[in-house]
Write a protein that holds these residues in place. Sequence first.
Motif, PDB file in Angstrom:
ATOM      1  N   ASP A 198     -15.758  -4.077  -1.329  1.00 33.88           N
ATOM      2  CA  ASP A 198     -15.066  -4.192  -0.040  1.00 33.88           C
ATOM      3  C   ASP A 198     -13.566  -4.442  -0.165  1.00 33.88           C
ATOM      4  O   ASP A 198     -12.962  -5.068   0.691  1.00 33.88           O
ATOM      5  CB  ASP A 198     -15.685  -5.292   0.820  1.00 33.88           C
ATOM      6  N   LEU A 199     -12.963  -4.009  -1.246  1.00 30.21           N
ATOM      7  CA  LEU A 199     -11.523  -4.131  -1.419  1.00 30.21           C
ATOM      8  C   LEU A 199     -10.914  -2.743  -1.441  1.00 30.21           C
ATOM      9  O   LEU A 199     -11.429  -1.836  -2.081  1.00 30.21           O
ATOM     10  CB  LEU A 199     -11.185  -4.854  -2.723  1.00 30.21           C
ATOM     11  N   LEU A 200      -9.810  -2.595  -0.736  1.00 32.81           N
ATOM     12  CA  LEU A 200      -9.073  -1.341  -0.785  1.00 32.81           C
ATOM     13  C   LEU A 200      -8.078  -1.433  -1.931  1.00 32.81           C
ATOM     14  O   LEU A 200      -7.425  -2.463  -2.111  1.00 32.81           O
ATOM     15  CB  LEU A 200      -8.343  -1.103   0.528  1.00 32.81           C
ATOM     16  N   PRO A 201      -7.948  -0.397  -2.730  1.00 28.87           N
ATOM     17  CA  PRO A 201      -7.027  -0.467  -3.862  1.00 28.87           C
ATOM     18  C   PRO A 201      -5.574  -0.551  -3.391  1.00 28.87           C
ATOM     19  O   PRO A 201      -5.145   0.236  -2.561  1.00 28.87           O
ATOM     20  CB  PRO A 201      -7.286   0.829  -4.619  1.00 28.87           C
ATOM     21  N   VAL A 202      -4.857  -1.528  -3.899  1.00 28.81           N
ATOM     22  CA  VAL A 202      -3.451  -1.705  -3.551  1.00 28.81           C
ATOM     23  C   VAL A 202      -2.662  -1.842  -4.839  1.00 28.81           C
ATOM     24  O   VAL A 202      -2.962  -2.693  -5.667  1.00 28.81           O
ATOM     25  CB  VAL A 202      -3.232  -2.972  -2.690  1.00 28.81           C
ATOM     26  N   ASN A 203      -1.681  -0.973  -5.009  1.00 25.88           N
ATOM     27  CA  ASN A 203      -0.770  -1.120  -6.134  1.00 25.88           C
ATOM     28  C   ASN A 203       0.644  -0.853  -5.630  1.00 25.88           C
ATOM     29  O   ASN A 203       0.839  -0.349  -4.533  1.00 25.88           O
ATOM     30  CB  ASN A 203      -1.159  -0.206  -7.300  1.00 25.88           C
ATOM     31  N   SER A 204       1.623  -1.205  -6.416  1.00 26.49           N
ATOM     32  CA  SER A 204       3.000  -1.095  -5.956  1.00 26.49           C
ATOM     33  C   SER A 204       3.409   0.352  -5.696  1.00 26.49           C
ATOM     34  O   SER A 204       4.216   0.614  -4.807  1.00 26.49           O
ATOM     35  CB  SER A 204       3.964  -1.763  -6.940  1.00 26.49           C
ATOM     36  N   GLU A 205       2.817   1.294  -6.441  1.00 34.61           N
ATOM     37  CA  GLU A 205       3.166   2.701  -6.220  1.00 34.61           C
ATOM     38  C   GLU A 205       2.674   3.199  -4.866  1.00 34.61           C
ATOM     39  O   GLU A 205       3.386   3.908  -4.161  1.00 34.61           O
ATOM     40  CB  GLU A 205       2.586   3.587  -7.335  1.00 34.61           C
ATOM     41  N   SER A 206       1.459   2.815  -4.478  1.00 33.40           N
ATOM     42  CA  SER A 206       0.945   3.253  -3.176  1.00 33.40           C
ATOM     43  C   SER A 206       1.712   2.590  -2.040  1.00 33.40           C
ATOM     44  O   SER A 206       1.983   3.218  -1.017  1.00 33.40           O
ATOM     45  CB  SER A 206      -0.550   2.979  -3.056  1.00 33.40           C
ATOM     46  N   VAL A 207       2.087   1.321  -2.213  1.00 35.50           N
ATOM     47  CA  VAL A 207       2.898   0.634  -1.199  1.00 35.50           C
ATOM     48  C   VAL A 207       4.256   1.304  -1.090  1.00 35.50           C
ATOM     49  O   VAL A 207       4.770   1.540   0.010  1.00 35.50           O
ATOM     50  CB  VAL A 207       3.042  -0.871  -1.525  1.00 35.50           C
ATOM     51  N   GLN A 208       4.841   1.650  -2.218  1.00 38.60           N
ATOM     52  CA  GLN A 208       6.140   2.314  -2.226  1.00 38.60           C
ATOM     53  C   GLN A 208       6.055   3.670  -1.529  1.00 38.60           C
ATOM     54  O   GLN A 208       6.934   4.019  -0.735  1.00 38.60           O
ATOM     55  CB  GLN A 208       6.640   2.480  -3.658  1.00 38.60           C
ATOM     56  N   ASP A 209       4.993   4.425  -1.795  1.00 33.37           N
ATOM     57  CA  ASP A 209       4.819   5.719  -1.126  1.00 33.37           C
ATOM     58  C   ASP A 209       4.724   5.557   0.387  1.00 33.37           C
ATOM     59  O   ASP A 209       5.314   6.322   1.148  1.00 33.37           O
ATOM     60  CB  ASP A 209       3.565   6.427  -1.639  1.00 33.37           C
ATOM     61  N   LEU A 210       3.979   4.552   0.832  1.00 35.80           N
ATOM     62  CA  LEU A 210       3.840   4.319   2.272  1.00 35.80           C
ATOM     63  C   LEU A 210       5.162   3.892   2.909  1.00 35.80           C
ATOM     64  O   LEU A 210       5.503   4.329   4.008  1.00 35.80           O
ATOM     65  CB  LEU A 210       2.763   3.269   2.537  1.00 35.80           C
ATOM     66  N   LEU A 211       5.909   3.048   2.211  1.00 33.34           N
ATOM     67  CA  LEU A 211       7.200   2.616   2.747  1.00 33.34           C
ATOM     68  C   LEU A 211       8.178   3.781   2.851  1.00 33.34           C
ATOM     69  O   LEU A 211       8.960   3.864   3.804  1.00 33.34           O
ATOM     70  CB  LEU A 211       7.797   1.510   1.868  1.00 33.34           C
ATOM     71  N   LEU A 212       8.130   4.681   1.887  1.00 36.50           N
ATOM     72  CA  LEU A 212       9.035   5.830   1.914  1.00 36.50           C
ATOM     73  C   LEU A 212       8.680   6.820   3.022  1.00 36.50           C
ATOM     74  O   LEU A 212       9.512   7.633   3.420  1.00 36.50           O
ATOM     75  CB  LEU A 212       9.038   6.532   0.557  1.00 36.50           C
ATOM     76  N   GLN A 213       7.465   6.743   3.540  1.00 37.05           N
ATOM     77  CA  GLN A 213       7.055   7.621   4.630  1.00 37.05           C
ATOM     78  C   GLN A 213       7.453   7.100   6.006  1.00 37.05           C
ATOM     79  O   GLN A 213       7.275   7.790   7.006  1.00 37.05           O
ATOM     80  CB  GLN A 213       5.538   7.822   4.604  1.00 37.05           C
ATOM     81  N   LEU A 214       7.990   5.875   6.068  1.00 33.46           N
ATOM     82  CA  LEU A 214       8.391   5.320   7.353  1.00 33.46           C
ATOM     83  C   LEU A 214       9.520   6.140   7.966  1.00 33.46           C
ATOM     84  O   LEU A 214      10.412   6.616   7.267  1.00 33.46           O
ATOM     85  CB  LEU A 214       8.861   3.870   7.185  1.00 33.46           C
ATOM     86  N   ASP A 215       9.474   6.283   9.279  1.00 31.27           N
ATOM     87  CA  ASP A 215      10.526   6.990  10.002  1.00 31.27           C
ATOM     88  C   ASP A 215      11.619   5.982  10.357  1.00 31.27           C
ATOM     89  O   ASP A 215      11.395   5.073  11.162  1.00 31.27           O
ATOM     90  CB  ASP A 215       9.961   7.619  11.276  1.00 31.27           C
ATOM     91  N   PRO A 216      12.807   6.088   9.757  1.00 31.16           N
ATOM     92  CA  PRO A 216      13.865   5.096   9.986  1.00 31.16           C
ATOM     93  C   PRO A 216      14.417   5.115  11.408  1.00 31.16           C
ATOM     94  O   PRO A 216      15.125   4.199  11.804  1.00 31.16           O
ATOM     95  CB  PRO A 216      14.947   5.484   8.968  1.00 31.16           C
ATOM     96  N   TYR A 217      14.071   6.130  12.175  1.00 31.64           N
ATOM     97  CA  TYR A 217      14.590   6.235  13.537  1.00 31.64           C
ATOM     98  C   TYR A 217      13.635   5.684  14.581  1.00 31.64           C
ATOM     99  O   TYR A 217      13.915   5.718  15.770  1.00 31.64           O
ATOM    100  CB  TYR A 217      14.931   7.693  13.847  1.00 31.64           C
TER     101      TYR A 217
END
Length: 80
Positions: free
Chosen positions: A32-51
């Motif tokens: 019941d744990l979702l895999p979390v690593n710094s690379e996946s977090v970084q990918d998600l952050l880079l997908q944010l729309d800055p506007y």
Amino acid sequence: MRWTGQCCKAANRYGPRGSQCPELEDHDCENDLLPVNSESVQDLLLQLDPYKSTGSNGINPRILKELTDVIAKPLSMIFE
């Protein structure tokens, strides 16, 4: 599974006591744990729309996107 805005729609449907993301309730993960690593977090952050506007956390997505290299590892440690 990519997170889309459907979890927010589900939260409105199920209220504060129901699951906010019912599609994650019945997953076949043994521990019941979702895999979390710094690379996946970084990918998600880079997908944010800055506007986009600031969220309920008060942090502008542009700031999160610009600080991706700095905050990806600490965020992944928090979510582990």
